[in-house]
Design a protein around this motif. Sequence first.
Motif, mmCIF file in Angstrom:
data_model
loop_
_atom_site.group_PDB
_atom_site.id
_atom_site.type_symbol
_atom_site.label_atom_id
_atom_site.label_comp_id
_atom_site.label_asym_id
_atom_site.label_seq_id
_atom_site.Cartn_x
_atom_site.Cartn_y
_atom_site.Cartn_z
ATOM 1 N N UNK A 36 0.840 -1.209 0.000
ATOM 2 C CA UNK A 36 0.000 0.000 0.000
ATOM 3 C C UNK A 36 0.871 1.255 0.000
ATOM 4 N N UNK A 37 1.931 1.250 0.790
ATOM 5 C CA UNK A 37 2.855 2.399 0.796
ATOM 6 C C UNK A 37 3.513 2.537 -0.569
ATOM 7 N N UNK A 38 3.875 1.424 -1.198
ATOM 8 C CA UNK A 38 4.446 1.470 -2.540
ATOM 9 C C UNK A 38 3.493 2.106 -3.545
ATOM 10 N N UNK A 39 2.219 1.746 -3.474
ATOM 11 C CA UNK A 39 1.220 2.349 -4.371
ATOM 12 C C UNK A 39 1.098 3.848 -4.094
ATOM 13 N N UNK A 40 1.160 4.222 -2.807
ATOM 14 C CA UNK A 40 1.107 5.638 -2.446
ATOM 15 C C UNK A 40 2.296 6.389 -3.061
ATOM 16 N N UNK A 41 3.499 5.841 -2.947
ATOM 17 C CA UNK A 41 4.682 6.483 -3.528
ATOM 18 C C UNK A 41 4.533 6.644 -5.038
ATOM 19 N N UNK A 42 3.984 5.610 -5.685
ATOM 20 C CA UNK A 42 3.749 5.676 -7.138
ATOM 21 C C UNK A 42 2.731 6.769 -7.468
ATOM 22 N N UNK A 43 1.608 6.762 -6.757
ATOM 23 C CA UNK A 43 0.539 7.722 -7.039
ATOM 24 C C UNK A 43 0.976 9.159 -6.787
ATOM 25 N N UNK A 44 1.817 9.355 -5.788
ATOM 26 C CA UNK A 44 2.315 10.694 -5.455
ATOM 27 C C UNK A 44 3.541 11.073 -6.303
ATOM 28 N N UNK A 45 3.995 10.134 -7.139
ATOM 29 C CA UNK A 45 5.159 10.340 -8.012
ATOM 30 C C UNK A 45 6.409 10.737 -7.218
ATOM 31 N N UNK A 46 6.569 10.104 -6.055
ATOM 32 C CA UNK A 46 7.723 10.399 -5.209
ATOM 33 C C UNK A 46 8.940 9.603 -5.679
ATOM 34 N N UNK A 47 10.034 10.313 -5.837
ATOM 35 C CA UNK A 47 11.310 9.692 -6.188
ATOM 36 C C UNK A 47 12.353 10.182 -5.185
ATOM 37 N N UNK A 48 13.409 9.404 -5.045
ATOM 38 C CA UNK A 48 14.437 9.707 -4.056
ATOM 39 C C UNK A 48 15.795 9.653 -4.742
ATOM 40 N N UNK A 49 16.622 10.648 -4.467
ATOM 41 C CA UNK A 49 17.969 10.661 -5.037
ATOM 42 C C UNK A 49 18.813 9.533 -4.467
ATOM 43 N N UNK A 50 18.624 9.249 -3.191
ATOM 44 C CA UNK A 50 19.364 8.175 -2.529
ATOM 45 C C UNK A 50 18.423 7.451 -1.566
ATOM 46 N N UNK A 51 18.652 6.136 -1.452
ATOM 47 C CA UNK A 51 17.902 5.301 -0.511
ATOM 48 C C UNK A 51 18.937 4.520 0.287
ATOM 49 N N UNK A 52 18.876 4.648 1.594
ATOM 50 C CA UNK A 52 19.772 3.911 2.484
ATOM 51 C C UNK A 52 18.897 3.113 3.434
ATOM 52 N N UNK A 53 19.224 1.819 3.580
ATOM 53 C CA UNK A 53 18.339 0.944 4.345
ATOM 54 C C UNK A 53 19.119 -0.025 5.216
ATOM 55 N N UNK A 54 18.491 -0.388 6.316
ATOM 56 C CA UNK A 54 18.997 -1.452 7.175
ATOM 57 C C UNK A 54 18.930 -2.764 6.398
ATOM 58 N N UNK A 55 19.926 -3.631 6.550
ATOM 59 C CA UNK A 55 19.889 -4.913 5.852
ATOM 60 C C UNK A 55 19.103 -6.007 6.587
ATOM 61 N N UNK A 56 18.405 -5.664 7.661
ATOM 62 C CA UNK A 56 17.606 -6.650 8.386
ATOM 63 C C UNK A 56 16.546 -7.238 7.457
ATOM 64 N N UNK A 57 16.225 -8.492 7.638
ATOM 65 C CA UNK A 57 15.291 -9.201 6.767
ATOM 66 C C UNK A 57 13.975 -8.456 6.621
ATOM 67 N N UNK A 58 13.415 -7.942 7.704
ATOM 68 C CA UNK A 58 12.121 -7.269 7.634
ATOM 69 C C UNK A 58 12.178 -5.977 6.822
ATOM 70 N N UNK A 59 13.342 -5.332 6.776
ATOM 71 C CA UNK A 59 13.503 -4.135 5.947
ATOM 72 C C UNK A 59 13.655 -4.537 4.481
#
Length: 180
Positions: A36-59
């Motif tokens: 649902x959050x992914x669809x929201x990002x698509x609908x809002x046309x949100x893009x990010x110059x950089x994405x940094x994430x925890x490597x934990x399985x749930x992330x």
Amino acid sequence: MKRLFLLRHAKSGWDDPVARDFDRPLNAKGKRAARAIGRYLRDEKLVFDRVTASPATRVVETLDEVAAGRGATLAPVWDKRLYLASASALLDIVQDAANDSDSLLLVGHNPGLEELVLLLVPDREDDMTRDEIEEKLPTASFVELRFDVASWDAVAENGGTLGRFVRPRDLDPALGPGQP
């Protein structure tokens, strides 16, 4: 202007017999919320110059489901420093970000993400959104913070304003508390 986006991992499963907290996977509701959050990002046309994430399985699984809902991957840089990081550790990561990017998405865990919002956004009597975050930053919640600065190293305590706060239940009531 710098824009910092935060995404807390989606709801994980406590029933899975994993040896380490790091390895906990998402549960079914978490997968639906992340999509649902992914669809929201698509609908809002949100893009990010950089994405940094925890490597934990749930992330990792959260970002897989966000990508499925968004229809495009986010291509994160995996950074172990985000795993259960404190607000001050997260601020260090933000301040070290390359200045050729104006938007940064951090994907990680609580309580660090919630505490980072409270550290960066001043407490004002008329800011109901900040009060909601202070009460709880639910799993799979998405937050935007804005900073009137030219470089990431200038991001400082009480220097931000809230741009948006989106919980999965805001997008679909079936993703709210107490729902399976």
